[in-house]
Scaffold this active site. Structure first.
Site, short mmCIF file in Angstrom:
data_model
loop_
_atom_site.label_atom_id
_atom_site.label_comp_id
_atom_site.label_asym_id
_atom_site.label_seq_id
_atom_site.Cartn_x
_atom_site.Cartn_y
_atom_site.Cartn_z
N MET A 330 0.70 -0.91 -0.38
CA MET A 330 0.35 -0.12 -0.28
C MET A 330 0.70 1.62 -0.33
O MET A 330 0.56 2.40 -0.86
CB MET A 330 -1.32 -0.08 1.07
CG MET A 330 -2.10 -1.18 1.08
SD MET A 330 -3.14 -1.45 0.04
CE MET A 330 -4.03 0.45 0.45
N ASP A 349 10.51 2.73 5.32
CA ASP A 349 10.57 1.80 5.95
C ASP A 349 11.58 1.59 6.86
O ASP A 349 12.36 2.06 7.05
CB ASP A 349 10.58 0.70 4.77
CG ASP A 349 9.50 -0.61 5.00
OD1 ASP A 349 9.69 -1.32 6.12
OD2 ASP A 349 8.88 -0.73 4.28
N VAL A 406 1.66 1.08 7.84
CA VAL A 406 2.76 -0.36 8.23
C VAL A 406 1.68 -0.82 8.80
O VAL A 406 0.36 -1.03 8.44
CB VAL A 406 3.72 -0.03 9.37
CG1 VAL A 406 4.01 1.07 8.85
CG2 VAL A 406 2.69 0.54 10.86
N GLU A 408 -0.40 -4.55 9.41
CA GLU A 408 -1.99 -4.61 10.58
C GLU A 408 -2.40 -4.13 12.52
O GLU A 408 -2.53 -4.97 13.09
CB GLU A 408 -3.32 -4.83 9.70
CG GLU A 408 -4.61 -4.35 10.98
CD GLU A 408 -5.67 -3.19 10.24
OE1 GLU A 408 -3.98 -2.58 9.47
OE2 GLU A 408 -6.94 -2.41 10.25
N LYS A 413 1.57 0.74 14.62
CA LYS A 413 1.09 1.97 14.15
C LYS A 413 0.92 3.20 15.39
O LYS A 413 1.45 4.45 15.00
CB LYS A 413 -0.46 1.56 14.16
CG LYS A 413 -1.07 1.12 12.71
CD LYS A 413 -2.45 0.85 12.12
CE LYS A 413 -1.96 0.01 11.26
NZ LYS A 413 -1.55 0.17 9.97
N SER A 435 -7.53 -1.00 7.84
CA SER A 435 -8.22 -1.28 6.84
C SER A 435 -9.22 -1.48 8.02
O SER A 435 -10.57 -1.77 7.76
CB SER A 435 -8.28 -2.56 5.81
OG SER A 435 -7.07 -2.75 6.21
N HIS A 456 -8.27 5.62 3.85
CA HIS A 456 -7.78 4.41 3.93
C HIS A 456 -7.99 4.43 1.93
O HIS A 456 -8.79 3.89 1.39
CB HIS A 456 -9.45 3.58 4.25
CG HIS A 456 -9.61 2.67 4.00
ND1 HIS A 456 -10.78 1.50 3.80
CD2 HIS A 456 -8.72 1.13 3.71
CE1 HIS A 456 -10.84 0.11 3.79
NE2 HIS A 456 -9.37 0.20 3.42
P1 NAD Z 1 3.19 -4.84 3.52
O1 NAD Z 1 3.43 -5.76 4.64
O2 NAD Z 1 2.89 -5.10 2.10
O3 NAD Z 1 3.25 -3.36 4.33
C1 NAD Z 1 4.01 -2.99 5.32
C2 NAD Z 1 5.27 -2.13 5.46
O4 NAD Z 1 5.33 -1.92 6.25
C3 NAD Z 1 5.92 -3.67 5.12
O5 NAD Z 1 7.04 -2.89 4.27
C4 NAD Z 1 7.27 -3.35 6.42
O6 NAD Z 1 8.73 -3.27 6.51
C5 NAD Z 1 6.82 -1.27 7.29
N1 NAD Z 1 7.23 -1.60 8.11
C6 NAD Z 1 6.30 -2.28 9.64
N2 NAD Z 1 6.77 -1.74 10.35
C7 NAD Z 1 7.78 -0.41 9.37
C8 NAD Z 1 7.87 1.21 10.66
N3 NAD Z 1 7.66 0.14 11.86
N4 NAD Z 1 8.33 1.92 10.33
C9 NAD Z 1 8.50 1.75 8.95
N5 NAD Z 1 7.74 0.78 7.74
C10 NAD Z 1 7.50 -0.07 9.06
O7 NAD Z 1 1.47 -4.71 3.93
P2 NAD Z 1 0.20 -3.41 3.43
O8 NAD Z 1 -0.43 -4.64 2.11
O9 NAD Z 1 1.23 -2.62 2.60
O10 NAD Z 1 -0.72 -2.77 4.42
C11 NAD Z 1 -0.09 -1.37 4.52
C12 NAD Z 1 -1.71 -0.95 6.00
O11 NAD Z 1 -2.41 -1.10 4.94
C13 NAD Z 1 -1.96 -2.35 6.56
O12 NAD Z 1 -2.59 -1.20 7.81
C14 NAD Z 1 -3.41 -2.68 5.95
O13 NAD Z 1 -4.22 -3.34 6.83
C15 NAD Z 1 -3.70 -1.53 5.26
N6 NAD Z 1 -4.47 -2.08 4.11
C16 NAD Z 1 -3.95 -2.74 3.07
C17 NAD Z 1 -4.99 -3.01 2.11
C18 NAD Z 1 -3.96 -4.14 1.07
O14 NAD Z 1 -5.19 -4.67 0.87
N7 NAD Z 1 -3.26 -4.85 1.62
C19 NAD Z 1 -5.68 -2.65 1.45
C20 NAD Z 1 -6.49 -1.23 2.55
C21 NAD Z 1 -5.80 -1.28 3.43
#
Ligand code: NAD
Length: 726
Positions: A330, A349, A406, A408, A413, A435, A456
């Site tokens: 995302m 990241d 980051v 979920e 967070k 989400s 979102h």
């Molecule tokens: P992902 O696992 O692909 O990415 C998360 C990233 O956060 C990773 O690259 C990780 O290294 C990084 N991270 C972890 N700790 C960190 C920190 N302390 N500082 C900086 N970076 C850090 O996950 P995603 O699918 O991108 O989802 C991220 C968020 O978006 C979640 O809250 C999820 O619920 C929400 N979301 C996801 C979707 C989806 O379809 N995947 C849709 C809407 C919302």
């Protein structure tokens, strides 16, 4: 009010410049249609005029019909005799026919995008020249709002380029670049923008200028069409018919009407063919599909795009720099769309490598755009340079907005919120892309909860048009306004909702998945469940959607909710399926390569054969009717949307309908859950849900709000006016 300026130059060329006052784009409305008809009649009757040149005084040529005006016609439809509707719609088509048969050559100089009726003006001209700008779009997208091109488009396109090329354009509403239009045969020439008018005029004054159309010549045959259709055209019609059945499951009347229009039109002379087209157009106009799609996808989406819910007293804000925490799926997508809008992105990241990978995602999308000729390399490099991958939070010191994406995880967070706020300017806002986690709870980690908000996005971010903006209990007006300004700047459509578990979209999506899993528990065949979802108009079946959104993620969310809510958390009836899929069978969903489907490498996904072993299926003669399954899937979600409105998560049906279709692909033909209920009729919907509740459980029991509406005879949207007594 003058929409068209007319000037006759020294060479006898009458230049009609379309420039509607008070609008950023020209559209066809009643006033324009009348003025255009008058201008054409006058030019045709003026002996001093040798040729007619049509162009636009705005950056775009003409965007199509004024959908707001069409919506008003829908409002009056019950009071309007069908014959009068037909006359109204056939009027503009007749004007274009008069134009092409007026005896004087007509050249259309397309200086910008021409869609729908705008492109139909061009098609009825004898010569079409387009400015050389890859941003220009030409086409007939009416099918996408449940209509057909009603001013000759279904007749002139096949006559110009033949049936085989015309059908995909008309049936899918595809838009063409100037070059593609020229290569296909829909435009005669593409010239630099500065030479456009001169080129049109040169043609009008040249010996090549003609005042006739090929289709009016004696003995004319539609390429591949009339006079005994050639076998390839017959095949095209058959293939198109089969493709339509496959794609639309009968939910959309427009493609079938277009096919009939083209087929019948090829057998007829132009004047009759145009009348046939107007007849089909009128019949489509009388279906609820066109009305629902126009209202949700244009009128209500348009209002959302113009930020109709933005607090008016907060000055407009231009965010030039954002911090993006998390460069995963995302975060990388959000960084890309922000950079595309000219916004600098500090992409943070845990490791430099992860941050660079996030930037790599944008690099790939930009390289693709360059390879396809949609962008210059220099422009792509400029956009990419706006993304600054890093592990440091220091760069957030002058950001106007920080978005976190980051994992979920509430504790994580909270940690990144605190770290970011230590650096961010006090005027900046913080947006979470969670989400499912309620914003009010996440804001507890913030030292300025009034500047904390949910933003979102949907995956893949670059393609999905919706952003759900979530207002926590303490979110202030300024944060809401700034978040909406940002969403507008990155050219997405926002809906604004109040806080709640899963807000609107995740909860609404969950209702679909839950119903699919409940059906599985009841012994309904997985293939029937999946097909019924698609036949109802959803992009994928509920089990496939569970795989896409990750079964293990849903499992974690359930566990988190159980922790948060204790015994007051009542999981959906299908939740046990999710639990078994993760705990017993280790099937996390698509990302993990296995879920309700198997995903063989390089092959097509197929339903996991063991589903039938773990959830025994009823014998074939006890499987439910597919219509019942479709209804359950659509209604389960519609009821949940009403519950969101009742609970104040949604504040308007408009937001619910726009969010359902743009965010989740909820059957667009319905216009969204609230439009669906209106179309069925609230009282009938309540009665049907009561029957479903008696058979399948309380989740179908209609909420109080809906029962009260049924009692009062209310609807979510205004009813078409009642027919006057004769
Ligand atoms: P992902 O696992 O692909 O990415 C998360 C990233 O956060 C990773 O690259 C990780 O290294 C990084 N991270 C972890 N700790 C960190 C920190 N302390 N500082 C900086 N970076 C850090 O996950 P995603 O699918 O991108 O989802 C991220 C968020 O978006 C979640 O809250 C999820 O619920 C929400 N979301 C996801 C979707 C989806 O379809 N995947 C849709 C809407 C919302």
């Amino acid at each position: 009010m003058t929409c068209i300026t007319t000037a006759v130059d020294g060479d006898g060329i009458c230049i009609l410049t379309i420039d509607q006052p008070g609008r950023s784009m020209n559209v066809i409305d009643g006033a324009f249609a009348r003025e255009f008809a008058g201008a054409i009649a006058q030019a045709a009757g003026d002996a001093a005029v040798k040729g007619i040149l049509i162009t636009s005084g705005k950056p775009a040529f003409l965007a199509g019909a004024d959908l707001m005006e069409l919506e008003a016609v829908f409002e009056r439809v019950a009071d309007t005799p069908t014959a009068a509707l037909y006359q109204g719609f056939a009027g503009f088509s007749a004007t274009l026919r008069k134009m092409e048969t007026c005896g004087k050559p007509v050249a259309c100089a397309l200086n910008g995008t021409a869609l729908g009726g705008g492109f139909e003006i061009a098609l009825a001209s004898h010569y079409r020249v387009v400015a050389d700008d890859p941003g220009i779009k030409l086409g007939l997208p009416e099918v996408q709002v449940g209509l057909l091109p009603g001013a000759g488009g279904t007749q002139r396109v096949p006559r110009l380029i033949g049936i085989q090329l015309a059908l995909p354009l008309l049936l899918e509403g595809r838009q063409l670049s100037p070059q593609k239009a020229r290569d296909t045969g829909l435009a005669h020439a593409v010239v630099p923008a500065g030479e456009l008018l001169a080129a049109a005029k040169a043609w009008l004054l040249s010996p090549a200028a003609t005042a006739t159309q090929p289709w009016d010549a004696k003995g004319y045959k539609v390429p591949g069409g009339a006079g005994g259709m050639d076998p390839r055209s017959v095949q095209t019609f058959m293939a198109a018919g089969a493709m339509l059945r496959d794609k639309t499951y009968g939910n959309y009347p427009a493609p079938a009407a277009i096919l009939s229009c083209v087929y019948e039109g090829t057998q007829l002379p132009m004047d009759t063919a145009l009348r046939v087209e107007s007849k089909y157009f009128t019949s489509l106009f009388l279906t609820p599909v066109a009305r629902n799609m126009i209202r949700t996808l244009f009128i209500n989406k348009g209002k959302a795009d113009k930020l109709s819910r933005r607090p008016a007293d907060v000055p407009r804000n231009k965010i030039r720099k954002i911090g993006m925490l998390g460069a995963g799926m995302m975060g990388a997508g959000i960084a890309y769309v922000a950079a595309m809008a000219g916004i600098t992105v500090v992409l943070v990241d845990q490791t430099q490598e992860a941050a660079e990978r996030g930037k790599g995602y944008a690099a790939k999308l930009l390289a693709d755009a360059v390879a396809k000729g949609r962008m210059t390399k220099a422009k792509a490099d400029g956009i990419l340079s706006l993304i600054q991958p890093t592990t440091s939070y220091d760069g957030l010191s002058d950001a106007g907005l920080v978005v976190e994406a980051v994992f979920e995880d509430r504790a994580l967070k909270a940690e990144v919120t605190r770290r970011a706020e230590a650096v961010m300017p006090p005027t900046a806002i913080f947006g979470s892309n969670t989400s499912t986690l309620p914003i009010t709870g996440l804001a507890e980690a913030s030292s300025r909860p009034e500047r904390f908000i949910g933003i979102h996005f949907f995956s893949p971010v670059d393609k999905m048009p919706l952003v759900e903006v979530i207002r926590g209990e303490r979110t202030g007006d300024e944060a809401l306004a700034m978040a909406l300004d940002f969403v507008q700047a990155i050219r997405k459509t926002p809906i604004t909702v109040n806080d709640g578990r899963g807000f609107f979209t995740s909860r609404f999506c969950g209702a679909y998945i839950n119903e699919g899993q409940t059906l599985l528990l009841e012994g309904v065949a997985p293939a029937l469940i999946e097909n019924a979802g698609k036949m109802a108009g959803m992009p994928v079946g509920p089990l496939a959607l569970a795989d896409e959104t990750a079964i293990d993620l849903a499992y974690k969310i359930f566990r988190q909710w159980k922790l948060d809510l204790g015994d007051s958390f009542v999981p959906g009836s299908g939740a046990s399926v999710t639990t078994r899929m993760v705990e017993e069978f280790g099937r996390p969903g698509r990302k993990g390569g296995k879920g309700f489907y198997d995903y063989p490498e390089g092959g097509k996904k197929r339903l996991w054969p063991d589903l039938a072993t773990h959830w025994p299926q009823r014998p074939a003669d006890q499987q439910p009717d597919v219509e019942e399954v479709k209804t359950r899937l659509l209604y389960a979600q519609a009821l949940d949307a009403v519950r969101c409105l009742e609970a104040g998560v949604l504040t308007t049906p408009e937001d619910g309908d726009v969010g359902a279709i743009l965010g989740l692909g909820y059957a667009p033909w319905t216009g969204g859950p609230f439009s669906l209920i209106d179309t069925v009729g609230v009282a009938r919907f309540v009665a049907e849900c009561d029957a479903l509740a008696a058979k399948h459980g309380e989740r179908f029991s209609p909420p109080r709000l809906l029962r009260d509406m049924a009692t009062r005879g209310d609807r979510f949207y205004p009813a078409p006016a009642a027919k006057q007594a004769a």
